[in-house]
Design an enzyme around this catalytic site. Structure first.
Site, PDB file in Angstrom:
ATOM      1  N   CYS A   8       0.864  -1.187   0.000  1.00 26.92           N
ATOM      2  CA  CYS A   8       0.000   0.000   0.000  1.00 26.92           C
ATOM      3  C   CYS A   8       0.899   1.235   0.000  1.00 26.92           C
ATOM      4  O   CYS A   8       2.082   1.136  -0.361  1.00 26.92           O
ATOM      5  CB  CYS A   8      -0.985  -0.020   1.166  1.00 26.92           C
ATOM      6  SG  CYS A   8      -0.232   0.001   2.807  1.00 26.92           S
ATOM      7  N   ARG A  14      -3.421  -0.640   5.426  1.00 28.40           N
ATOM      8  CA  ARG A  14      -4.025  -1.721   4.632  1.00 28.40           C
ATOM      9  C   ARG A  14      -3.123  -2.928   4.427  1.00 28.40           C
ATOM     10  O   ARG A  14      -3.547  -4.067   4.620  1.00 28.40           O
ATOM     11  CB  ARG A  14      -4.480  -1.182   3.272  1.00 28.40           C
ATOM     12  CG  ARG A  14      -5.596  -0.169   3.362  1.00 28.40           C
ATOM     13  CD  ARG A  14      -5.780   0.585   2.068  1.00 28.40           C
ATOM     14  NE  ARG A  14      -4.617   1.408   1.768  1.00 28.40           N
ATOM     15  CZ  ARG A  14      -4.431   2.082   0.647  1.00 28.40           C
ATOM     16  NH1 ARG A  14      -5.344   2.007  -0.299  1.00 28.40           N
ATOM     17  NH2 ARG A  14      -3.359   2.816   0.482  1.00 28.40           N
ATOM     18  N   ASP A 124      -8.797   3.573   1.695  1.00 32.63           N
ATOM     19  CA  ASP A 124      -7.697   3.800   2.640  1.00 32.63           C
ATOM     20  C   ASP A 124      -8.243   4.339   3.959  1.00 32.63           C
ATOM     21  O   ASP A 124      -8.723   5.478   4.024  1.00 32.63           O
ATOM     22  CB  ASP A 124      -6.716   4.809   2.035  1.00 32.63           C
ATOM     23  CG  ASP A 124      -5.399   4.819   2.791  1.00 32.63           C
ATOM     24  OD1 ASP A 124      -5.380   4.388   3.961  1.00 32.63           O
ATOM     25  OD2 ASP A 124      -4.397   5.259   2.209  1.00 32.63           O
TER      26      ASP A 124
HETATM   27  P1  4NP Z   1      -1.864   2.864   4.040  1.00 36.96           P
HETATM   28  O1  4NP Z   1      -2.513   4.230   4.574  1.00 36.96           O
HETATM   29  O2  4NP Z   1      -1.288   3.150   2.668  1.00 36.96           O
HETATM   30  O3  4NP Z   1      -3.017   1.910   3.958  1.00 36.96           O
HETATM   31  O4  4NP Z   1      -0.820   2.444   5.057  1.00 36.96           O
HETATM   32  C1  4NP Z   1      -1.813   5.444   4.638  1.00 36.96           C
HETATM   33  C2  4NP Z   1      -0.941   5.670   5.668  1.00 36.96           C
HETATM   34  C3  4NP Z   1      -0.281   6.895   5.761  1.00 36.96           C
HETATM   35  C4  4NP Z   1      -0.507   7.866   4.789  1.00 36.96           C
HETATM   36  C5  4NP Z   1      -1.374   7.628   3.758  1.00 36.96           C
HETATM   37  C6  4NP Z   1      -2.029   6.407   3.670  1.00 36.96           C
HETATM   38  N1  4NP Z   1       0.161   9.126   4.901  1.00 36.96           N
HETATM   39  O5  4NP Z   1      -0.142  10.018   4.075  1.00 36.96           O
HETATM   40  O6  4NP Z   1       1.010   9.320   5.788  1.00 36.96           O
END
Ligand code: 4NP
Length: 149
Positions: A8, A14, A124
């Site tokens: 991800c 995720r 997300d």
């Molecule tokens: P992930 O979610 O891709 O599912 O781990 C996110 C975690 C952090 C960020 C964006 C999405 N961020 O912008 O820091």
């Protein structure tokens, strides 16, 4: 041993959820020894951090073990060593295609394994705050993935 990596953006919401749901299902199916499951993020922004509390809470609530997790950025070596690279959304797909070599044939989208749910991407929870919805899709996709393996 077959290696599968879930990918991800941040590797805190995720893909760690997918990693530990998949490990749990494989263990329950008696298939744990056949697969190496891991996860990574395309951004590296959360390198060295533990998973998001929302993911941790959801896994705990489902009695899914999630120990010793440390967020990491996807590397070319991880891609080379994996037989399947399973991304959560279209941006992950584009990023992996753009920044890593020889990935085309092993790249899949998580929602490819949950077509009946009607999602094009795994939403997300970093933005939606909805870890239940993400868990529902991840679990469904992992169950179908195991049937295909
Ligand atoms: P992930 O979610 O891709 O599912 O781990 C996110 C975690 C952090 C960020 C964006 C999405 N961020 O912008 O820091």
């Amino acid at each position: 041993m077959k290696k599968i990596i879930f990918v991800c953006l941040g590797n805190i919401c995720r893909s760690p959820m997918a990693e530990f749901v998949m490990k749990d299902l494989l263990e329950k199916e008696g298939m744990k020894g056949e697969f190496e499951i891991t996860s990574a993020g395309t951004s590296g922004e959360h390198n060295g951090e533990s998973m998001h509390q929302g993911t941790k809470n959801k896994l705990n609530a489902k009695n899914i073990k999630a120990k010793n997790f440390i967020s990491k950025k996807l590397t070319q070596k991880m891609c080379d060593e994996s037989e399947m690279i399973i991304v959560m959304d279209n941006m992950n797909l584009q990023n992996v295609k753009c920044f890593y070599q020889n990935v085309e044939l092993k790249l899949k989208k998580m929602t490819d394994f949950a077509k009946d749910l009607g999602y094009d991407e795994v939403p997300d929870p970093w933005y939606s705050g909805d870890f239940d919805e993400t868990y529902h899709i991840v679990l469904h996709a992992c169950r179908n993935l195991i049937k295909e393996l």
